[in-house]
Design a protein around this motif. Structure first.
Motif, PDB file in Angstrom:
ATOM      1  N   THR A   1      37.096  33.518  46.708  1.00  0.00           N
ATOM      2  CA  THR A   1      38.451  33.061  46.414  1.00  0.00           C
ATOM      3  C   THR A   1      39.404  33.572  47.490  1.00  0.00           C
ATOM      4  O   THR A   1      39.152  34.616  48.117  1.00  0.00           O
ATOM      5  CB  THR A   1      38.920  33.563  45.033  1.00  0.00           C
ATOM      6  N   THR A   2      40.465  32.815  47.691  1.00  0.00           N
ATOM      7  CA  THR A   2      41.518  33.259  48.625  1.00  0.00           C
ATOM      8  C   THR A   2      42.620  33.999  47.881  1.00  0.00           C
ATOM      9  O   THR A   2      43.583  34.468  48.488  1.00  0.00           O
ATOM     10  CB  THR A   2      42.121  32.049  49.355  1.00  0.00           C
ATOM     11  N   LYS A   3      42.495  34.100  46.563  1.00  0.00           N
ATOM     12  CA  LYS A   3      43.526  34.757  45.763  1.00  0.00           C
ATOM     13  C   LYS A   3      43.474  36.271  45.962  1.00  0.00           C
ATOM     14  O   LYS A   3      42.409  36.858  46.158  1.00  0.00           O
ATOM     15  CB  LYS A   3      43.356  34.441  44.277  1.00  0.00           C
ATOM     16  N   ASP A   4      44.640  36.903  45.883  1.00  0.00           N
ATOM     17  CA  ASP A   4      44.726  38.354  45.786  1.00  0.00           C
ATOM     18  C   ASP A   4      44.401  38.710  44.342  1.00  0.00           C
ATOM     19  O   ASP A   4      45.210  38.496  43.439  1.00  0.00           O
ATOM     20  CB  ASP A   4      46.131  38.821  46.168  1.00  0.00           C
ATOM     21  N   LEU A   5      43.191  39.229  44.109  1.00  0.00           N
ATOM     22  CA  LEU A   5      42.728  39.438  42.739  1.00  0.00           C
ATOM     23  C   LEU A   5      43.580  40.444  41.982  1.00  0.00           C
ATOM     24  O   LEU A   5      43.798  40.305  40.773  1.00  0.00           O
ATOM     25  CB  LEU A   5      41.265  39.874  42.741  1.00  0.00           C
ATOM     26  N   PHE A   6      44.073  41.474  42.668  1.00  0.00           N
ATOM     27  CA  PHE A   6      44.915  42.447  41.997  1.00  0.00           C
ATOM     28  C   PHE A   6      46.183  41.767  41.484  1.00  0.00           C
ATOM     29  O   PHE A   6      46.566  41.915  40.320  1.00  0.00           O
ATOM     30  CB  PHE A   6      45.282  43.587  42.945  1.00  0.00           C
ATOM     31  N   SER A   7      46.856  41.020  42.359  1.00  0.00           N
ATOM     32  CA  SER A   7      48.086  40.328  41.949  1.00  0.00           C
ATOM     33  C   SER A   7      47.795  39.303  40.867  1.00  0.00           C
ATOM     34  O   SER A   7      48.569  39.145  39.917  1.00  0.00           O
ATOM     35  CB  SER A   7      48.746  39.655  43.157  1.00  0.00           C
ATOM     36  N   TYR A   8      46.669  38.597  40.994  1.00  0.00           N
ATOM     37  CA  TYR A   8      46.306  37.608  39.984  1.00  0.00           C
ATOM     38  C   TYR A   8      46.149  38.257  38.617  1.00  0.00           C
ATOM     39  O   TYR A   8      46.615  37.735  37.606  1.00  0.00           O
ATOM     40  CB  TYR A   8      45.005  36.911  40.385  1.00  0.00           C
ATOM     41  N   GLN A   9      45.510  39.404  38.577  1.00  0.00           N
ATOM     42  CA  GLN A   9      45.312  40.106  37.309  1.00  0.00           C
ATOM     43  C   GLN A   9      46.637  40.559  36.718  1.00  0.00           C
ATOM     44  O   GLN A   9      46.812  40.566  35.502  1.00  0.00           O
ATOM     45  CB  GLN A   9      44.388  41.318  37.528  1.00  0.00           C
ATOM     46  N   TRP A  10      47.593  40.929  37.549  1.00  0.00           N
ATOM     47  CA  TRP A  10      48.868  41.461  37.076  1.00  0.00           C
ATOM     48  C   TRP A  10      49.876  40.380  36.723  1.00  0.00           C
ATOM     49  O   TRP A  10      50.819  40.649  35.976  1.00  0.00           O
ATOM     50  CB  TRP A  10      49.482  42.373  38.137  1.00  0.00           C
ATOM     51  N   GLN A  11      49.734  39.165  37.256  1.00  0.00           N
ATOM     52  CA  GLN A  11      50.825  38.204  37.108  1.00  0.00           C
ATOM     53  C   GLN A  11      50.444  36.885  36.439  1.00  0.00           C
ATOM     54  O   GLN A  11      51.239  35.945  36.433  1.00  0.00           O
ATOM     55  CB  GLN A  11      51.459  37.907  38.472  1.00  0.00           C
TER      56      GLN A  11
END
Length: 284
Positions: free
Chosen positions: A144-154
């Motif tokens: 994935t190109t997603k920032d997993l940390f940010s995805y989990q938080w937001q």
């Protein structure tokens, strides 16, 4: 993202925030949505062979990655703000049936107020615009190109979209900014849950841009807050009383006219009286 973000509070929480000039951060595991920041928002099942190396069981690796994400959740504190100040649902839920207040914060000044080493990983909170989804579209943790940390938080469910939330997120905040609530302080050390301990970021008075008083606010409490914020918090603060809208199921703010001495402060600071003051004066 708007420059002014809003915090809805009951009267007790509001007086604590104003009187102590701080912003409360709550552990991500203690929020009112069980899906919030949950490891299951991310798919760790497609483990690449390069990680298994022929002898590590796939199930062990999945459990390890999910535990890492769970630990990240337990080590993260956040503060929820909103882009709007007139949500009927939030005034009802978070302001004790419109008896509380909504505080407008200048987010630029808030970030300028962050004390040294508030966080042990990031020096200041991350500002994340919450994204809402109809279903949990779990990104593949390994492709994935997603920032997993940010995805989990937001990432939140679509049902919460009315809140228009913006989050200040701080992983592993410094313990020097942790504090018990009065209720927690009464508990014995043996039953403390460290995730229930709040962290409080100090704010300068200029961070408080506005205050909106609920439709059902107690008038004595309202007057105490007005006197305090004008004298001790921020003399330039904008104050509003929320009123029931006549032609729709809405509430709208009515500007609370400053005293004559306050008007001179506005003129000196801004060169003219704000339009909301002009309108209010012209209606008298």
């Amino acid at each position: 993202m708007p420059r002014i973000l809003y915090k809805y509070l009951d009267i007790v929480g509001a007086k604590c925030m104003i009187g102590n000039q701080n912003l409360q951060f709550t552990n991500a595991s203690q929020l009112n949505d069980p899906f919030d920041c949950h490891p299951k928002l991310i798919d760790y099942s497609n483990v690449p062979n390069t990680k298994l190396q022929g002898w590590i069981p796939k199930e062990w690796w999945i459990e390890k990655e999910e535990n890492d994400a769970l630990n990240l959740r337990n080590d993260t504190w956040l503060c929820s703000l909103s882009k709007i100040n007139d949500s009927l649902l939030m005034w009802s839920h978070y302001c004790y049936n419109h008896k509380g207040i909504c505080i407008g914060l200048d987010i630029d000044k808030v970030l300028e107020s962050v004390p040294p080493m508030f966080g042990t990983i990031y020096l200041e909170p991350l500002v994340l615009d919450v994204q809402y989804q109809d279903i949990i579209e779990r990104p593949n943790a390994y492709h994935t190109t997603k920032d997993l940390f940010s995805y989990q938080w937001q990432t939140k469910a679509k049902e919460w979209e009315y809140e228009q939330e913006v989050r200040l997120v701080i992983p592993k905040p410094s313990p020097i900014y942790a504090a018990f609530t009065p209720q927690q302080a009464k508990l014995t050390k043996e039953i403390w849950d460290w995730r229930e301990i709040r962290h409080y970021m100090p704010l300068k008075g200029e961070c408080f841009e506005s205050i909106y008083f609920g439709v059902n606010i107690d008038e004595q409490e309202k007057e105490k807050i007005i006197q305090f914020v004008r004298k001790k918090l921020n003399p330039h603060i904008n104050l509003y009383q929320m009123r029931v809208y006549a032609d729709a199921f809405r509430i709208q703010p009515e500007f609370i006219k400053p005293l004559n001495s306050d008007l001179s402060v506005y003129k000196k600071r801004r060169g003219k009286v704000p339009s909301s003051i002009q309108n209010d004066v012209s209606d008298i």
